[in-house]
Design a protein around this motif. Structure first.
Motif, mmCIF file in Angstrom:
data_model
loop_
_atom_site.group_PDB
_atom_site.id
_atom_site.type_symbol
_atom_site.label_atom_id
_atom_site.label_comp_id
_atom_site.label_asym_id
_atom_site.label_seq_id
_atom_site.Cartn_x
_atom_site.Cartn_y
_atom_site.Cartn_z
ATOM 1 N N LYS A 1 0.874 -1.181 0.000
ATOM 2 C CA LYS A 1 0.000 0.000 0.000
ATOM 3 C C LYS A 1 0.905 1.222 0.000
ATOM 4 O O LYS A 1 1.751 1.373 0.879
ATOM 5 C CB LYS A 1 -0.902 0.023 1.230
ATOM 6 C CG LYS A 1 -1.841 1.258 1.254
ATOM 7 C CD LYS A 1 -2.624 1.367 2.545
ATOM 8 C CE LYS A 1 -3.717 0.319 2.603
ATOM 9 N NZ LYS A 1 -4.630 0.533 3.760
ATOM 10 N N HIS B 1 -2.487 0.445 -4.414
ATOM 11 C CA HIS B 1 -1.990 -0.865 -4.009
ATOM 12 C C HIS B 1 -1.203 -1.410 -5.189
ATOM 13 O O HIS B 1 -1.722 -1.462 -6.305
ATOM 14 C CB HIS B 1 -3.148 -1.812 -3.662
ATOM 15 C CG HIS B 1 -3.884 -1.397 -2.429
ATOM 16 N ND1 HIS B 1 -4.930 -2.137 -1.926
ATOM 17 C CD2 HIS B 1 -3.731 -0.343 -1.585
ATOM 18 C CE1 HIS B 1 -5.389 -1.541 -0.825
ATOM 19 N NE2 HIS B 1 -4.677 -0.450 -0.615
ATOM 20 N N GLN C 1 -3.777 -1.274 -8.156
ATOM 21 C CA GLN C 1 -5.148 -0.807 -7.981
ATOM 22 C C GLN C 1 -5.077 0.645 -7.522
ATOM 23 O O GLN C 1 -4.385 0.957 -6.556
ATOM 24 C CB GLN C 1 -5.876 -1.643 -6.922
ATOM 25 C CG GLN C 1 -6.012 -3.102 -7.290
ATOM 26 C CD GLN C 1 -6.640 -3.914 -6.163
ATOM 27 O OE1 GLN C 1 -6.461 -3.614 -4.985
ATOM 28 N NE2 GLN C 1 -7.362 -4.952 -6.528
ATOM 29 N N LYS D 1 -7.540 4.052 -3.942
ATOM 30 C CA LYS D 1 -7.661 3.384 -2.645
ATOM 31 C C LYS D 1 -7.547 4.427 -1.534
ATOM 32 O O LYS D 1 -6.941 5.482 -1.711
ATOM 33 C CB LYS D 1 -6.561 2.323 -2.473
ATOM 34 C CG LYS D 1 -6.680 1.164 -3.442
ATOM 35 C CD LYS D 1 -7.930 0.378 -3.145
ATOM 36 C CE LYS D 1 -8.017 -0.901 -3.950
ATOM 37 N NZ LYS D 1 -9.140 -1.722 -3.518
ATOM 38 N N HIS E 1 -7.895 3.351 4.723
ATOM 39 C CA HIS E 1 -8.435 2.216 5.455
ATOM 40 C C HIS E 1 -8.806 1.031 4.571
ATOM 41 O O HIS E 1 -9.319 0.026 5.072
ATOM 42 C CB HIS E 1 -9.632 2.651 6.294
ATOM 43 C CG HIS E 1 -9.263 3.726 7.279
ATOM 44 N ND1 HIS E 1 -8.449 3.477 8.368
ATOM 45 C CD2 HIS E 1 -9.552 5.040 7.328
ATOM 46 C CE1 HIS E 1 -8.266 4.601 9.043
ATOM 47 N NE2 HIS E 1 -8.924 5.571 8.433
ATOM 48 N N ASP E 2 -8.544 1.117 3.256
ATOM 49 C CA ASP E 2 -8.809 -0.024 2.382
ATOM 50 C C ASP E 2 -7.811 -1.145 2.689
ATOM 51 O O ASP E 2 -6.596 -0.914 2.755
ATOM 52 C CB ASP E 2 -8.682 0.371 0.907
ATOM 53 C CG ASP E 2 -9.836 1.226 0.442
ATOM 54 O OD1 ASP E 2 -10.935 1.114 1.023
ATOM 55 O OD2 ASP E 2 -9.637 2.017 -0.504
ATOM 56 N N GLU E 3 -8.351 -2.331 2.884
ATOM 57 C CA GLU E 3 -7.510 -3.478 3.213
ATOM 58 C C GLU E 3 -6.650 -3.888 2.033
ATOM 59 O O GLU E 3 -7.086 -3.871 0.887
ATOM 60 C CB GLU E 3 -8.394 -4.660 3.638
ATOM 61 C CG GLU E 3 -7.630 -5.877 4.062
ATOM 62 C CD GLU E 3 -8.513 -7.040 4.470
ATOM 63 O OE1 GLU E 3 -7.970 -8.140 4.659
ATOM 64 O OE2 GLU E 3 -9.730 -6.862 4.592
#
Length: 97
Positions: A55, A65, A85, A88, A91-93
């Motif tokens: 991340k 990510h 990705q 994001k 707090h996006d896993e």
């Protein structure tokens, strides 16, 4: 670490920042130049080499990510960005992709 299974999410280290820095130009060729590129956390997975899921904070509120692959040393292949990705949040896993 179990071969084939990703590790738990961990805080990024200087080594992980270095990996992110090495694939930054590959990502920026596909997307845009980012004002910052700070590795925040990561997972890794040992396969026939190592996959890193990282991340990366790219500005105050946006994260990307990235998935980078480091082949085994005898293969003598460069570190490669193999997926990413965008859009994001903090707090996006960090998940497998």
């Amino acid at each position: 670490m179990m071969c084939g299974a990703p590790t738990a999410t961990q805080p990024a280290t200087a080594d992980i920042q270095a990996i992110a820095d090495r694939v930054r130009s590959q990502l920026e060729e596909k997307e845009k130049k980012f004002p910052m590129f700070k590795a925040v956390e990561f997972k890794s997975q040992v396969v026939a080499g190592t996959v890193f899921f990282i991340k990366v904070q790219v500005d105050e509120d946006n994260f990307v990510h990235i998935r980078a692959f480091e082949s085994l040393p005898h293969e003598k292949k460069p570190l490669a960005l193999v997926g990413y990705q965008t859009h994001k949040g903090r707090h996006d896993e960090l998940t497998y992709f």
